[in-house]
Write an enzyme that holds these catalytic residues in place. Structure first.
Site, mmCIF file in Angstrom:
data_model
loop_
_atom_site.group_PDB
_atom_site.id
_atom_site.type_symbol
_atom_site.label_atom_id
_atom_site.label_comp_id
_atom_site.label_asym_id
_atom_site.label_seq_id
_atom_site.Cartn_x
_atom_site.Cartn_y
_atom_site.Cartn_z
ATOM 1 N N ARG A 1 0.814 -1.235 0.000
ATOM 2 C CA ARG A 1 0.000 0.000 0.000
ATOM 3 C C ARG A 1 0.845 1.281 0.000
ATOM 4 N NH1 ARG A 1 -1.973 -3.245 -1.615
ATOM 5 N NH2 ARG A 1 -3.482 -4.682 -0.752
ATOM 6 N N CYS B 1 -9.994 1.027 3.557
ATOM 7 C CA CYS B 1 -9.429 0.554 4.830
ATOM 8 C C CYS B 1 -8.795 1.699 5.607
ATOM 9 C CB CYS B 1 -8.375 -0.515 4.572
ATOM 10 S SG CYS B 1 -9.114 -2.073 4.086
ATOM 11 N N GLU C 1 -3.692 3.457 6.936
ATOM 12 C CA GLU C 1 -3.566 3.329 5.477
ATOM 13 C C GLU C 1 -4.199 4.554 4.819
ATOM 14 O OE1 GLU C 1 -4.643 -0.429 3.591
ATOM 15 O OE2 GLU C 1 -5.635 0.666 1.976
#
Ligand SMILES: Cc1cc2nc3c(=O)[nH]c(=O)nc-3n(C[C@H](O)[C@H](O)[C@H](O)COP(=O)(O)OP(=O)(O)OC[C@H]3O[C@@H](n4cnc5c(N)ncnc54)[C@H](O)[C@@H]3O)c2cc1C
Length: 336
Positions: A198, A246, A321
């Site tokens: 990510r 998320c 995130e």
């Protein structure tokens, strides 16, 4: 910081003053950008970037706003939105990656050419992920089925290295074009990049476009895989509600005994928490949902509450995130 002419025409591309950002994000919270610039081409992007820096601002980059929480109030400085840079095309046959980004097969020729001969697509940063996946499916290009249903744009997807258990954005990347502080562009081949979980690890530089290479496969197979993954995604994530994806990255499985961030939130009772109209999704503990009138303050507070609850009960320090744009963070660049 230099003073800024308050007229939109002072910028080298479409510009809006005090532009609402909430509707440009999938969570639908937040206030305005002091300046929102909307370049339509890589060249306009370069001009917009340079103009912002000359005025003393480090621009923030806005893609589809699908992994972003924007603060309430006015965000000082400049946001560059890539929505208008949405082109996807097949490159001219056999040209190298760098040239591919600048070349397009003329439409007539493209129709006659077998897509399997050169299974590549060029995308500008603002191409949407659903449009990219549709194009790939129609051409019989396999490789990105695993990220079907991930919202946002190619620039954001590349920068975040969007993905999931069936694959990541960088699986198909051949080359990415990024911008430097001075606005010049540089091309990074896949072999020279080091994308992380990510995080594409591009030093915060803007993604201007990318060349993707696929594996030619029957369309039907690609469609079947997409349908299967999408069905699964719809059963485990609140895809039809207002969220920013998320909240936390999944922790190292060795630290968490293989438990995902969502499962940790669930186990410590995080799904019971809410702030104003911001709640934790009953479907997935790692998603915060805006049920209507949530503010950014509600969301930021709930995110911190969840972080602290997991830390207290498990000792695990979850890492965000989702990106948070705070009004108090003024990003300035030196002016000459
Ligand atoms: C319902 C839902 C499901 C989701 N499922 C997934 C999933 O399965 N897997 C997954 O990985 N993500 C998922 N996400 C999160 C999100 O879709 C991805 O992170 C996506 O890649 C974000 O792209 P964006 O264009 O919306 O970026 P934005 O949200 O606009 O920006 C995110 C970050 O990228 C930066 N950025 C944006 N454009 C550029 C650019 N051109 N160059 C450099 N930096 C840029 C921004 O400044 C910001 O820091 C989901 C989100 C939602 C709402």
């Amino acid at each position: 910081m230099a003073s800024v002419d308050s007229s939109p025409s002072a910028w080298p591309c479409a510009a809006l003053r005090d532009a609402d950002l909430a509707r440009r994000t999938t969570l639908r919270v937040g206030g305005q950008a002091e300046w929102l610039l909307e370049p339509a081409t890589p060249e306009e992007f370069q001009d917009a970037w340079r103009a912002a820096r000359e005025r003393g601002f480090v621009p923030r980059l806005l893609g589809g706003g699908a992994n972003l929480v924007v603060d309430d109030g006015v965000l000082p400085g400049v946001v560059i939105a890539t929505d208008r840079m949405r082109r996807i095309f097949r490159p001219f046959p056999e040209v190298s990656g760098e040239e591919a980004l600048n070349s397009e097969t003329p439409r007539g020729e493209m129709v006659q050419r077998d897509p399997a001969e050169d299974p590549r697509l060029v995308c500008w940063a603002g191409a949407t992920m659903p449009a990219l996946l549709r194009s790939a499916r129609e051409l019989g290009y396999s490789g990105l089925e695993g990220i079907v249903g991930v919202p946002g744009q190619v620039g954001g997807g590349v920068a975040m290295n969007a993905g999931g258990k069936w694959g990541d954005m960088w699986d198909c990347i051949e080359l990415v074009r990024v911008g430097n502080d001075d606005g010049s562009f540089v091309d990074i081949a896949r072999a020279d990049a080091d994308p992380l979980y990510r995080n594409a690890n591009l030093g915060g530089r803007p993604v201007i476009g990318a060349v993707l290479r696929f594996d030619p496969q029957p369309k039907l197979l690609i469609q079947e895989r997409m349908s299967e993954y999408l069905l699964h995604k719809r059963t485990v994530q609140p895809v039809t509600e207002w969220s920013a994806g998320c909240v936390f990255k999944n922790p190292d499985p060795e630290i968490s005994d293989g438990r995902s961030a969502g499962r940790l939130v669930d186990e410590v009772g995080g799904k019971e928490l809410s702030r104003g109209a911001a709640i934790v999704s009953p479907l997935h503990g790692n998603f915060i949902v805006n049920t209507g009138q949530a503010t950014a303050t509600d969301v930021f507070t709930l995110m911190e509450d969840l972080h602290d609850l997991v830390a207290q009960k498990t000792g695990i320090d979850l890492v965000f995130e989702v990106k948070r744009w705070r009004a108090q963070d003024v990003l300035t660049a030196p002016t000459s």
